[in-house]
Motif scaffolding. Sequence first.
Motif, PDB file in Angstrom:
ATOM      1  N   LYS A 126     -15.025 -37.458  15.103  1.00 31.83           N
ATOM      2  CA  LYS A 126     -16.006 -36.601  16.318  1.00 31.83           C
ATOM      3  C   LYS A 126     -16.976 -36.148  16.529  1.00 31.83           C
ATOM      4  CE  LYS A 126     -11.561 -37.181  18.912  1.00 31.83           C
ATOM      5  NZ  LYS A 126     -12.034 -37.853  19.746  1.00 31.83           N
ATOM      6  N   PHE A 127     -17.013 -35.045  15.474  1.00 31.07           N
ATOM      7  CA  PHE A 127     -18.019 -34.546  15.143  1.00 31.07           C
ATOM      8  C   PHE A 127     -18.567 -34.401  13.134  1.00 31.07           C
ATOM      9  CE2 PHE A 127     -15.538 -32.031  18.619  1.00 31.07           C
ATOM     10  CZ  PHE A 127     -16.790 -31.490  19.330  1.00 31.07           C
ATOM     11  N   ALA A 128     -19.807 -34.646  13.100  1.00 30.19           N
ATOM     12  CA  ALA A 128     -20.754 -35.120  12.173  1.00 30.19           C
ATOM     13  C   ALA A 128     -20.364 -33.639  11.153  1.00 30.19           C
ATOM     14  CB  ALA A 128     -22.178 -35.466  11.769  1.00 30.19           C
ATOM     15  N   ARG A 129     -20.276 -33.283   9.975  1.00 28.01           N
ATOM     16  CA  ARG A 129     -19.665 -32.687   9.420  1.00 28.01           C
ATOM     17  C   ARG A 129     -20.327 -32.744   8.068  1.00 28.01           C
ATOM     18  NH1 ARG A 129     -15.327 -29.082  11.459  1.00 28.01           N
ATOM     19  NH2 ARG A 129     -15.556 -30.322  13.349  1.00 28.01           N
ATOM     20  N   SER A 130     -20.344 -31.827   6.728  1.00 25.58           N
ATOM     21  CA  SER A 130     -20.886 -31.975   5.588  1.00 25.58           C
ATOM     22  C   SER A 130     -20.173 -30.876   4.685  1.00 25.58           C
ATOM     23  CB  SER A 130     -22.405 -31.456   5.555  1.00 25.58           C
ATOM     24  OG  SER A 130     -22.687 -30.417   5.749  1.00 25.58           O
ATOM     25  N   MET A 131     -19.194 -30.956   3.747  1.00 19.54           N
ATOM     26  CA  MET A 131     -18.431 -29.568   2.841  1.00 19.54           C
ATOM     27  C   MET A 131     -17.195 -29.352   3.978  1.00 19.54           C
ATOM     28  SD  MET A 131     -21.220 -28.236   1.315  1.00 19.54           S
ATOM     29  CE  MET A 131     -19.960 -27.280   0.066  1.00 19.54           C
ATOM     30  N   PRO A 132     -17.183 -30.867   4.989  1.00 19.57           N
ATOM     31  CA  PRO A 132     -15.487 -29.762   6.059  1.00 19.57           C
ATOM     32  C   PRO A 132     -14.233 -29.598   4.114  1.00 19.57           C
ATOM     33  CG  PRO A 132     -15.654 -32.251   5.599  1.00 19.57           C
ATOM     34  CD  PRO A 132     -16.629 -32.289   4.705  1.00 19.57           C
ATOM     35  N   ILE A 133     -13.612 -28.800   5.067  1.00 21.20           N
ATOM     36  CA  ILE A 133     -11.975 -27.850   4.089  1.00 21.20           C
ATOM     37  C   ILE A 133     -11.350 -29.186   4.587  1.00 21.20           C
ATOM     38  CG2 ILE A 133     -10.970 -25.857   3.887  1.00 21.20           C
ATOM     39  CD1 ILE A 133     -13.463 -25.679   3.044  1.00 21.20           C
ATOM     40  N   LEU A 134     -10.789 -29.895   4.016  1.00 20.84           N
ATOM     41  CA  LEU A 134     -10.296 -30.918   4.100  1.00 20.84           C
ATOM     42  C   LEU A 134      -8.113 -30.107   3.928  1.00 20.84           C
ATOM     43  CD1 LEU A 134     -11.661 -33.788   3.281  1.00 20.84           C
ATOM     44  CD2 LEU A 134     -11.944 -33.122   5.691  1.00 20.84           C
ATOM     45  N   GLY A 135      -7.242 -30.363   4.468  1.00 24.73           N
ATOM     46  CA  GLY A 135      -5.833 -30.050   4.128  1.00 24.73           C
ATOM     47  C   GLY A 135      -5.539 -31.564   4.586  1.00 24.73           C
ATOM     48  N   ILE A 136      -4.148 -32.194   4.027  1.00 23.06           N
ATOM     49  CA  ILE A 136      -3.282 -33.329   4.056  1.00 23.06           C
ATOM     50  C   ILE A 136      -2.085 -33.088   3.748  1.00 23.06           C
ATOM     51  CG2 ILE A 136      -3.463 -34.433   1.551  1.00 23.06           C
ATOM     52  CD1 ILE A 136      -4.255 -36.992   3.042  1.00 23.06           C
ATOM     53  N   SER A 137      -1.663 -33.783   4.888  1.00 27.20           N
ATOM     54  CA  SER A 137       0.295 -33.556   4.542  1.00 27.20           C
ATOM     55  C   SER A 137       0.856 -35.034   5.004  1.00 27.20           C
ATOM     56  CB  SER A 137       0.698 -32.559   5.401  1.00 27.20           C
ATOM     57  OG  SER A 137       1.807 -32.413   5.572  1.00 27.20           O
ATOM     58  N   GLU A 138       2.317 -35.309   4.181  1.00 27.75           N
ATOM     59  CA  GLU A 138       2.961 -35.868   5.634  1.00 27.75           C
ATOM     60  C   GLU A 138       3.797 -35.831   6.492  1.00 27.75           C
ATOM     61  OE1 GLU A 138       6.007 -37.593   2.276  1.00 27.75           O
ATOM     62  OE2 GLU A 138       3.756 -38.712   0.588  1.00 27.75           O
ATOM     63  N   VAL A 139       3.844 -36.012   7.513  1.00 26.77           N
ATOM     64  CA  VAL A 139       4.747 -36.100   8.499  1.00 26.77           C
ATOM     65  C   VAL A 139       5.688 -37.320   8.803  1.00 26.77           C
ATOM     66  CG1 VAL A 139       3.096 -35.051   9.285  1.00 26.77           C
ATOM     67  CG2 VAL A 139       2.879 -37.290  10.033  1.00 26.77           C
ATOM     68  N   LYS A 141     -20.168 -38.696   9.729  1.00 28.38           N
ATOM     69  CA  LYS A 141     -19.021 -37.897  10.665  1.00 28.38           C
ATOM     70  C   LYS A 141     -17.845 -39.883   9.622  1.00 28.38           C
ATOM     71  CE  LYS A 141     -19.999 -40.100  15.260  1.00 28.38           C
ATOM     72  NZ  LYS A 141     -20.701 -39.442  16.615  1.00 28.38           N
ATOM     73  N   GLY A 142     -18.336 -40.391   9.198  1.00 32.10           N
ATOM     74  CA  GLY A 142     -18.294 -41.302   8.577  1.00 32.10           C
ATOM     75  C   GLY A 142     -16.978 -41.110   7.729  1.00 32.10           C
ATOM     76  N   VAL A 143     -15.793 -41.648   7.031  1.00 34.13           N
ATOM     77  CA  VAL A 143     -14.721 -41.812   6.696  1.00 34.13           C
ATOM     78  C   VAL A 143     -14.404 -42.633   5.635  1.00 34.13           C
ATOM     79  CG1 VAL A 143     -12.115 -40.645   6.370  1.00 34.13           C
ATOM     80  CG2 VAL A 143     -13.387 -40.197   7.685  1.00 34.13           C
ATOM     81  N   LEU A 144     -14.114 -42.561   4.550  1.00 33.15           N
ATOM     82  CA  LEU A 144     -14.263 -43.598   3.677  1.00 33.15           C
ATOM     83  C   LEU A 144     -12.857 -43.481   2.435  1.00 33.15           C
ATOM     84  CD1 LEU A 144     -18.158 -43.978   2.101  1.00 33.15           C
ATOM     85  CD2 LEU A 144     -17.007 -45.627   4.134  1.00 33.15           C
ATOM     86  N   VAL A 145     -12.084 -44.586   2.487  1.00 34.40           N
ATOM     87  CA  VAL A 145     -10.480 -44.658   2.039  1.00 34.40           C
ATOM     88  C   VAL A 145     -10.969 -45.310   0.588  1.00 34.40           C
ATOM     89  CG1 VAL A 145      -8.929 -45.272   1.775  1.00 34.40           C
ATOM     90  CG2 VAL A 145      -9.488 -45.369   3.813  1.00 34.40           C
ATOM     91  N   PHE A 146     -10.740 -45.178  -0.568  1.00 34.46           N
ATOM     92  CA  PHE A 146     -10.826 -45.709  -1.444  1.00 34.46           C
ATOM     93  C   PHE A 146      -9.403 -45.978  -2.723  1.00 34.46           C
ATOM     94  CE2 PHE A 146     -11.596 -45.511  -6.551  1.00 34.46           C
ATOM     95  CZ  PHE A 146     -11.353 -46.307  -6.804  1.00 34.46           C
TER      96      PHE A 146
END
Length: 579
Positions: A279-292, A260-265
């Motif tokens: 909060k939950f461990a996931r493999s192959m999650p569907i991601l979406g990212i957006s500016e707010v 459930k960890g997140v790395l930034v490169f």
Amino acid sequence: MFSESVSEEALRQDFETLTVSKRLVRSVSQKLRKKNHRGEGGEEDKVRGVSLKCLTLYGRGGGCKVGADTGEELGDPSYRRRSSASEEGKVYKSICGIEDNNFDCFSYGVREKFWKKNNRKDLDLEESVRNSRMHIFLPDDILEMCLVRLPLTSLMNARLVCKKWRHLTTTPRFLQMRREGSCQKPWLFLFGAVKDGYCSGEIHALDVSQDQWHRICADILRGRFMFSVASMQDDIYIVGGCSSLTNFGRVDRSSFKTHKGVLVFSPLTKSWRKASSMKFARSMPILGISEVCSDFSVIQSHQNRHDRQFPRSRVGGVSDVYEDPHRLSLRRQYRNAFDENGPSLLPNRRSYKFIRQRSEQANMKGCKRFVLIAVGGLGSWDEPLNSGEIYDSLSNKWTEIQKLPIDFGVVCAGVVCNGMFYVCSENDKLAGYDIERGFWIGIQTSAFPPHVHEYYPKLVSCNGSLFLLSVSWCEGDGQIGRRNKAVRKLWELDLMYLTWTEVSVHPDAPMDWNPVFVADRNLIFGVEMFKIFGQVLDFFTVCDVSDVEMNWSHISRNHMAHELDASSCMTKTMAVLHL
């Protein structure tokens, strides 16, 4: 008697001769030991062109003072004794094995002082010359303007010139100037490479403008697979994934751990950092990212009702989401849907929790505020998840969001478009998560594009438009004997009338069951990898949606996947950045 006296006299002379020889040998050995101790300095003096042994010193009355007793002037009374011993030592060439015909022009300690003084001057001169050659005497602002226009590969080489250039090209001001400049080029970063059954942790980066591949070593990803990536500004976020428990580094699904960890490169600085874990461990999650915006509010909702349905929308017509500018009807429907359930059916439901942040902190260090949404994926027991959570870059925290209903199906693709996180399922259903208001909306289109069951559809967003790629059977145009073939088509959704329109056909046959398509600005990039005839092949294509014809073209003819395993076709993932 006379013979005995003669023999005793001969023995006495021999003894005296032996005694003198031992004394001379001792004195010569001491002198040689001192000369060897100072030998390195003499060799360096000769190399530099300074002969300290033959340099003449002039006194007040003129003339060289080689023969003078300089040792007595400097307070060394034993100089005469050492000098006489050295003169006598020249006779015993066969004993010493070394012949020295040079004269020492300095007493003990004078040569070392003279050498240090001149050596310091030489070192200062060399350092000044070296600095004048390496540093270009330009003001920092002009130097920044030159360096900010370099391609990424040249910029990385420029950082190796000196510490000043490295520091100058890694400051937040420089990165902001490069981000806002017009010299950026698209780069593709391919993750999830598998070699010899092991997750190598290597990142393959493609400079699209130069058609050059670069290999980036990422030991932090070694042994990690089945993760998802998303890009924002100059960073790439690696979310979730798995790793084997029994065979570290191998792609082994028999015994594994879900992360459930997140790395930034950051490719510009080649640096890694850790973000807050999910909060939950996931493999192959569907991601979406957006500016707010700076006053964005993260809405947290806890709900245990699984029989909840989406608010209704008209099929083939205009949805309530788009016909009502203030969305009053949608919010009224959403509120009534929960009022019908009653509070007794939702004992654990809590009111929405709003987390507001100060607007002054949103633009710290020139960074824009954004959110990252993770939905679905596989849990710790390899079970499909219908839950989701959202990450706020300002607070560096994850917050749970509403769950998708069970009848929606397994989420297979998702993308953010115009402030809405669209997801589609294996059941050909489409839904959208309103990021600002924090709830899901059911979207019913006129007719979902047909697709082969084994090939899941993919969603991408370009220039404010929503596109879908699906594989379907193409008819033989009525020709006898011509077999049907599968083709990959590109569809565009009209967000006003909710109708799908075919806009392009991919030129390659759909050999890959798990292709990856990412979009940036007006370009859609795709990668397909498959194994054929015992070799893994890769095809990279691009489509410009601003073009009227929307034709696809190949951007890389240099296959880099020939050394990878076939399992890389399933573990691969890709991100695009303009650097």
